[in-house]
Design an enzyme around this catalytic site. Structure first.
Site, mmCIF file in Angstrom:
data_model
loop_
_atom_site.group_PDB
_atom_site.id
_atom_site.type_symbol
_atom_site.label_atom_id
_atom_site.label_comp_id
_atom_site.label_asym_id
_atom_site.label_seq_id
_atom_site.Cartn_x
_atom_site.Cartn_y
_atom_site.Cartn_z
ATOM 1 N N LYS A 67 -15.699 42.394 34.168
ATOM 2 C CA LYS A 67 -15.134 41.504 35.639
ATOM 3 C C LYS A 67 -16.664 41.439 36.114
ATOM 4 O O LYS A 67 -17.552 42.358 36.152
ATOM 5 C CB LYS A 67 -14.485 42.360 36.393
ATOM 6 C CG LYS A 67 -13.909 41.600 37.639
ATOM 7 C CD LYS A 67 -12.960 40.743 37.440
ATOM 8 C CE LYS A 67 -12.476 39.975 38.562
ATOM 9 N NZ LYS A 67 -13.548 38.600 38.739
ATOM 10 N N LYS A 103 -21.551 39.892 34.010
ATOM 11 C CA LYS A 103 -22.067 38.968 34.927
ATOM 12 C C LYS A 103 -22.485 37.914 34.036
ATOM 13 O O LYS A 103 -22.610 37.808 33.038
ATOM 14 C CB LYS A 103 -23.320 39.661 35.559
ATOM 15 C CG LYS A 103 -23.767 39.094 36.915
ATOM 16 C CD LYS A 103 -22.880 39.565 37.954
ATOM 17 C CE LYS A 103 -23.144 38.958 39.213
ATOM 18 N NZ LYS A 103 -22.412 39.780 40.480
ATOM 19 N N SER A 349 -10.680 40.554 44.194
ATOM 20 C CA SER A 349 -10.585 39.905 42.803
ATOM 21 C C SER A 349 -9.692 40.530 41.789
ATOM 22 O O SER A 349 -8.869 39.986 41.397
ATOM 23 C CB SER A 349 -12.124 39.818 42.322
ATOM 24 O OG SER A 349 -12.714 38.723 42.654
#
Ligand code: NAD
Length: 420
Positions: A67, A103, A349
């Site tokens: 993530k 990322k 998120s």
């Protein structure tokens, strides 16, 4: 490997010294699991084509699908993307989310793009990385200069590629497209919960606390607004063009209106006589709490000796260099580290992803309560650990995250298990 990434790994080594970490884990965390580079060829409005460099890095997936956001910035590079992915693995672990770290980045100044060009670029990113990301593999989100509409374009592009609506592939989407209530202000709000929860141990009280925020974007605006509503005095704000400082205070809502009208915080109305400063000068002004909410490496060994704040709440990723950290720690300035202070964004998120998978959407009060329950116990644990061990909060935060990563690696069996 270059500077930022090496620094991040040095911090990991420092934390590992205070723990019994299995060598398997340290070996696993030496390099990213996988990294993909691409060139995004985009048709511009004048008919020409332009290439933009882009990356996605999945650093570690020991604790679940990876993530992490996608940063759109002209200076973004592989070193930065890898380091941010590394930090994400620790951030998800410290708040116990079932995610690893990733990322992405695109080297672009989005202010030079038209709306059409930005949409084509966002869709090109998804086309290039569609085999790399996925709802159960790697889930992007917004980072600098990306907003919820961009996430909506990306989710739409991915859904078209896989042939079915797949909202869980990306978080930070508009509410109407499967976004979560409370995602927009989650990072600022998370920092606000952490600061308020530690307020008494830090010796702060709202009415007597002056706050400076560097970087008046999504994160900086929300934290400033929430703190001001509780009686904190916001005395300084900045954006990429410069800073305003007024010891009599300012209202973040007024300044945001001015920024929307003029493109900058400069010249905004304040309660007294505002001084206009550079970003570097702002960091050195009188305040109790300094909140970096813009870029990496804003406080280094060079300017740390001039910082006057008592507490630094790191909402940007990596705003303090190791040299800066050392100076601040020696001078008794408390740094609440990024991997916890700005974990509110990835936490909501996670809530968005859970809601997308379940097809069941939560109330805003529920989101806020769950966010608080994730962050506050970890914040006080972090404070206590740092005091018990007599070490800075950053090293303690890495220790807490490493313990969770270590437990996950050990659950597969390590050398100690197989060779005993
Ligand atoms: P944003 O694009 O909304 O805002 C960034 C702000 O920083 C803008 O106002 C810009 O003008 C300003 N800025 C850029 N360069 C600057 C400089 N050199 N000095 C001062 N200000 C400068 O971005 P954001 O989402 O608010 O993210 C800010 C920081 O927070 C980044 O480091 C990001 O990685 C981190 N972060 C964001 C989230 C999130 O959910 N948005 C989550 C975790 C961490």
């Amino acid at each position: 490997m270059s500077q930022l990434f090496n620094e991040a790994k040095r911090r990991l080594k420092d934390a590992a010294k205070h723990l019994e970490v299995d060598p398997d884990l340290l070996e696993k965390l030496k390099y990213p699991k996988e990294t993909l580079s691409a060139s995004l060829l985009v048709r511009m409005d004048d008919g020409s084509r332009r290439s933009f460099k882009a990356w996605r890095c999945r650093y570690d997936d020991t604790r679940g699908p990876t993530k992490g956001g996608i940063r759109f910035h002209p200076n973004v590079n592989l070193d930065e993307v890898m380091t941010l992915a590394f930090w994400m693995a620790f951030k998800c672990a410290i708040v116990n989310l079932p995610f690893g770290g990733a990322k992405g980045g695109v080297a672009v100044d989005t202010s030079t793009l038209s709306k059409h060009e930005y949409e084509r670029l966002a869709r090109a990113y998804v086309k290039a990385f569609s085999g790399f990301i996925g709802p159960d593999r790697d889930i992007p989100a917004p980072d600098m200069y990306a907003n919820e509409m961009v996430m909506g374009w990306m989710a739409d592009e991915y859904s078209a590629i896989v042939g079915q609506p797949s909202p869980a592939v990306i978080t930070g989407k508009p509410i109407e497209l499967g976004g979560s209530l409370g995602r927009n202000d989650a990072t600022g709000r998370g920092g606000y919960y952490v600061l308020r929860h530690l307020e008494s141990v830090l010796g702060l009280s709202a009415e007597k606390t002056k706050v400076i925020v560097q970087g008046f974007g999504n994160v900086g605006f929300h934290v400033a607004h929430l703190l001001r509503n509780d009686g904190f005095k916001i005395v300084g704000l900045s954006d990429s063009r410069g800073a305003i400082y007024d010891p009599d205070g300012l209202d973040p809502l007024d300044v945001m209106q001015h920024k929307q009208d003029t493109g900058s915080v400069m010249g905004a109305r304040t309660y007294g006589k505002a001084q206009e400063l550079t970003n570097a000068d702002l960091l050195e002004q009188e305040c109790d709490v300094l909140i970096p909410a813009a870029m990496e490496h804003q406080i280094t060994s060079e300017n740390a000796p001039n910082v006057k704040a008592k507490v630094i709440l790191e909402l940007a990723n990596g705003p303090i260099s190791p040299g800066g950290d050392k100076n601040l720690y020696e001078r008794g300035i408390v740094v609440i580290p990024d991997i916890l202070a700005n974990a509110g964004g990835v936490t909501v998120s996670y809530f968005e992803w859970v809601q997308n998978k379940a097809g069941f959407y939560w109330e805003l009060e529920d989101i806020h309560a769950r966010l608080r329950r994730r962050l506050e116990p970890e914040a006080i644990r972090l404070w206590n650990l740092s005091n018990e061990k007599g070490i800075d909060m950053r090293t303690s935060a890495y220790m807490m995250a490493l313990e969770r990563l270590n437990a996950a690696v050990a659950a597969h069996g390590t050398r100690a298990y197989f060779c005993s």
